[in-house]
Design a protein around this motif. Structure first.
Motif, PDB file in Angstrom:
ATOM      1  N   GLU A 108       0.830  -1.210   0.000  1.00 60.66           N
ATOM      2  CA  GLU A 108       0.000   0.000   0.000  1.00 60.66           C
ATOM      3  C   GLU A 108       0.864   1.260   0.000  1.00 60.66           C
ATOM      4  O   GLU A 108       0.589   2.209  -0.741  1.00 60.66           O
ATOM      5  N   SER A 151      -7.380   2.970   3.593  1.00 63.68           N
ATOM      6  CA  SER A 151      -6.228   2.145   3.942  1.00 63.68           C
ATOM      7  C   SER A 151      -6.641   0.869   4.667  1.00 63.68           C
ATOM      8  O   SER A 151      -7.546   0.879   5.510  1.00 63.68           O
ATOM      9  N   HIS A 186      -3.868  -2.742  -4.160  1.00 62.45           N
ATOM     10  CA  HIS A 186      -4.155  -1.329  -3.878  1.00 62.45           C
ATOM     11  C   HIS A 186      -4.242  -0.526  -5.168  1.00 62.45           C
ATOM     12  O   HIS A 186      -5.058   0.408  -5.274  1.00 62.45           O
ATOM     13  N   ARG A 195      -7.678  -1.186  -6.520  1.00 57.66           N
ATOM     14  CA  ARG A 195      -8.679  -0.461  -5.744  1.00 57.66           C
ATOM     15  C   ARG A 195      -8.665   1.022  -6.104  1.00 57.66           C
ATOM     16  O   ARG A 195      -9.721   1.671  -6.153  1.00 57.66           O
TER      17      ARG A 195
END
Length: 310
Positions: free
Chosen positions: A53, A73, A188, A191
Motif C-alpha cells: 500500500e 487504507s 491497492h 482499488r
C-alpha cells in the motif's frame, strides 16, 4: 486455459497442507506444522498489504494529473492481524518450537534467552508499532517497523548453524521485500483504479506499476533461484524436487509463479495494445488471486524441513 491448469495444480499443495507433501519422503511431520504454516501465511500476507500500500500510494501521488482521492487504507487492520500471527508464532518458539497446549506451557521469559526468541519478539513488537503508526497522522512511519519485521524474518529463516547464513539472510531480505511490494501493491492499485473510474491517470498508474513490477519479478526470480541452489545443489535439485517435501512445495510455488508471470505478461500486452488500456484490470485481478496462493505456498514452505545438502 494452460494458465488455469497451472494454477489449479499449484493450488493443491497449500490447500491440502503438509501431509501430502511429506507422503513417501521418509520425512516426519513436526507437531503443529499445519498451524505454523497457516500463521506464517497470515504473517506474510499481513506484511505485504501495508508495504504494498505504501508503494502504491507513492506511485499514485507522484503521477502527474492524478485525482487526489485514494482508497481507504487497510494497513491498520493488516498490521493488527500480523501482530496476532507473530504473537502465535512467538508462543510456539516459547514452548521449544512446539504448539502450546495451554498458556502454562509458554515461557515468555525464555524468549529473551535465545536468538529465535528475540527475533520472534522483534516481529511482534514490529507489527504492534506498525499498527500504531498506521493509525496515526503519519502512516508512512510504519515503514520502519515493517522493515524491522522483514529483517527479523530474513535472519530467522537462516540460523547461524547454516552454511553462509548472512548470504542466505541477504537473499531472503531482498526476496521478501520485493514479493511484498508486488503482492501487496497490485491490490491497492486495482482499488485505486476502481475509485478513479475511467480516467487517463488510471491507465498511467497501472502502466507505472507494471514497469516496476517487472524489476521486482526479476529480483524475486534471481534471489529465489540462488536460495534454492544453496539448499539444493544443481546435481541433486531434480531428485529433491520430487523426493522431498520442501522440493515438492517449491515446485508448486514455481508452477504458480509461472502462472503469475503469464498473467502479468497478458496484462502488459493489453496495456500497450488494447483500445482501452484499462481492460488490463481483468488479468491483473486474476494475478492477485494467484499471488494469494503463492503467499500460502510460501508460508507452508517455511514450516517444512529443509532438504539435506548432499
Amino acid at each position: 486455459m494452460a494458465v488455469l491448469v497451472l494454477v489449479v495444480l499449484g493450488a493443491l499443495i497449500p490447500l491440502l497442507g503438509p501431509s501430502p507433501a511429506l507422503h513417501g519422503t521418509g520425512e516426519a511431520e513436526a507437531p503443529g506444522t499445519g498451524g505454523i504454516a497457516l500463521l506464517r501465511t497470515v504473517l506474510f500476507a499481513a506484511l505485504a498489504v501495508p508495504l504494498g500500500e505504501l508503494f502504491a500510494v507513492r506511485l499514485a501521488r507522484t503521477l502527474p494529473g492524478a485525482p487526489p482521492a485514494l482508497p481507504r487504507s487497510w494497513s491498520t487492520v493488516a498490521d493488527s492481524v500480523g501482530f496476532v500471527a507473530a504473537l502465535g508464532l512467538a508462543s510456539v518458539v516459547a514452548t521449544g518450537n512446539l504448539v502450546p497446549s495451554s498458556p502454562a506451557d509458554i515461557d515468555v521469559g525464555g524468549l529473551y534467552e535465545t536468538r529465535d526468541g528475540k527475533l520472534a519478539l522483534l516481529e511482534v513488537n514490529g507489527f504492534l508499532a506498525a499498527a500504531l503508526c498506521s493509525a496515526s497522522r503519519r502512516p508512512v512511519t510504519q515503514a520502519l517497523p515493517l522493515a524491522a519485521v522483514v529483517v527479523a524474518e530474513a535472519l530467522r529463516a537462516h540460523p547461524t548453524t547454516e552454511y553462509s547464513p548472512l548470504v542466505g539472510s541477504g537473499l531472503t531480505l531482498v526476496h521478501l521485500t520485493c514479493a511484498s511490494l508486488w503482492a501487496g501493491g497490485l491490490p491497492h492499485v486495482l482499488r485505486t483504479l476502481r475509485l478513479w473510474g475511467h480516467v487517463e491517470a488510471g491507465a498511467a498508474l497501472l502502466g507505472r506499476y507494471a514497469r516496476v513490477a517487472l524489476v521486482l519479478l526479476a529480483a524475486i526470480t534471481a534471489t529465489g533461484v540462488c536460495s534454492s541452489l544453496r539448499r539444493m545443489p544443481p546435481g541433486t535439485i531434480l531428485e529433491q524436487l520430487t523426493d522431498t517435501a520442501y522440493g515438492r512445495v517449491l515446485l508448486a510455488k514455481l508452477v504458480l509463479m509461472a502462472g503469475v508471470s503469464a498473467l502479468a505478461l497478458w496484462a502488459r500486452v493489453r496495456l500497450s495494445r488494447a483500445a482501452d488500456p484499462l481492460t488490463a484490470r481483468s488479468p491483473a485481478r486474476a494475478e492477485v488471486c494467484v499471488l494469494a496462493l503463492v503467499v500460502a505456498v510460501s508460508g507452508l514452505l517455511t514450516a517444512l524441513p529443509v532438504p539435506i545438502r548432499w
